[in-house]
Design a protein around this motif. Structure first.
Motif, PDB file in Angstrom:
ATOM      1  N   PRO A  17       0.816  -1.199   0.000  1.00 43.39           N
ATOM      2  CA  PRO A  17       0.000   0.000   0.000  1.00 43.39           C
ATOM      3  C   PRO A  17       0.855   1.256   0.000  1.00 43.39           C
ATOM      4  N   SER A  21      -2.524   5.051   2.463  1.00 38.47           N
ATOM      5  CA  SER A  21      -3.371   3.882   2.700  1.00 38.47           C
ATOM      6  C   SER A  21      -2.852   3.059   3.869  1.00 38.47           C
ATOM      7  N   ARG A  24      -3.833   4.787   7.041  1.00 35.86           N
ATOM      8  CA  ARG A  24      -5.285   4.656   7.200  1.00 35.86           C
ATOM      9  C   ARG A  24      -5.619   3.252   7.687  1.00 35.86           C
ATOM     10  N   ALA A 255      -6.530  -2.263   3.780  1.00 31.32           N
ATOM     11  CA  ALA A 255      -5.944  -0.984   3.379  1.00 31.32           C
ATOM     12  C   ALA A 255      -4.460  -0.900   3.698  1.00 31.32           C
TER      13      ALA A 255
END
Length: 317
Positions: A17, A21, A24, A255
């Motif tokens: 990622p 991301s 997050r 994520a």
């Protein structure tokens, strides 16, 4: 074109990622960990009025009811797509049936919540291994070093609190560890392309033909003795631990990467001990603070360790 519930092919290298991301995912996974941190104390409360097998099956049955309501309200099918049934079956066996059953039996067998926290301390490492074997992730050596350090820190701390003894419940805790790691890995894979709430909801409904009848039978033959505390504990493990907590958890794994975001669970044992102190009267001192700081340091390192191969693709064989 792949549909929303398609499965990542085993052996593919998952693209790491981007930084936004990843963080997050860390935040979402952290919210899931906060929800899960009350599971062991809540289970201890539930066991005051209910048989451990009833707690394990009943929490899944209660969560399945909530999941079915959510799926119907969203206009989604109750059952997962046929192509993904095997992965959903692994989730159901792992986090819907396996972990609640084995961890509850371990507590009923005499394991304290502090001792049972060993499972949580080792779970991020086991999940990271699953991410490599099943989800195609390839963390850097620095990640593995921090992961191992965190696992060792939590294990030494919790064993020290337990007087360094291994109990007969340890085999049950080990089974709970394996079950949860498998369920987390498969759920994280599916959540890459299916919302996390749907992943856990489908798994719960898939297991309902087992959990609901078993709950009904156990409720009839075990003579429950519900109290306000046991009912509150049962409601928590059924609606929060088994259902709502997985919404941010699976979304975070998807994520931020299963291995990377999964390391946030290293913070769960200290959080569980805080709940145990506040709700069950278990005491802790400066060693707890030291362990918590060590764990947070390890989590920080794992979050800073980027996966190699930023240009790697997710795809076919």
């Amino acid at each position: 074109m792949r549909n929303q519930d398609s499965v990542i092919v085993r052996g593919a290298i998952a693209a790491p990622p981007d930084r936004r991301s990843a963080w997050r995912g860390t935040l979402l996974a952290g919210l899931g960990v906060a929800a899960f941190s009350g599971t062991l104390p809540a289970t201890a409360f539930a066991l005051q009025g209910f048989d451990p097998y009833l707690v394990a099956a009943g929490r899944a049955a209660l969560a399945a009811l909530a999941a079915a309501i959510c799926l119907k309200a969203a206009g989604a099918p109750l059952l997962p797509p046929r192509a993904s049934l095997r992965s959903y079956a692994v989730i159901a066996l792992g986090v819907v049936i396996g972990f609640p059953l084995f961890s509850g039996l371990a507590l009923a067998a005499g394991a304290s919540t502090a001792h049972a926290a060993v499972v949580i301390g080792l779970l991020p490492a086991a999940t990271a291994v699953g991410a490599v074997l099943r989800a195609g992730e390839r963390p850097r050596p620095l990640f593995w070093a921090a992961c191992a350090a965190g696992a060792v820190s939590v294990t030494v701390f919790t064993l020290t609190r337990g007087g360094g003894r291994l109990t007969g419940a340890d085999a049950l805790l080990a089974l709970a560890l394996v079950a949860a790691a498998a369920g987390y890995t498969e759920g994280g894979r599916l959540a890459r392309e299916t919302p996390g709430w749907r992943v856990i909801s489908h798994a719960l409904v898939l297991a309902a033909p087992v959990t609901v009848p078993v709950t009904a039978v156990l409720a009839a033959v075990t003579e429950p003795r519900p109290t306000a505390a046991s009912l509150a504990g049962f409601a928590y493990v059924g609606l929060i631990s088994m259902f709502l907590g997985f919404f941010p958890w699976y979304a975070g794994l998807a994520a931020g990467g299963i291995a990377r975001a999964g390391q946030t669970q290293l913070a769960q044992p200290p959080l569980t001990l805080v709940w145990s102190w506040a709700l069950l009267g278990e005491r802790f001192g400066t060693a707890t603070l030291a362990a918590a700081l060590a764990v947070l340091g390890c989590v920080a390192v794992t979050q800073a360790a980027r996966d190699p191969g930023a240009g790697a693709r997710t795809g076919g064989r």
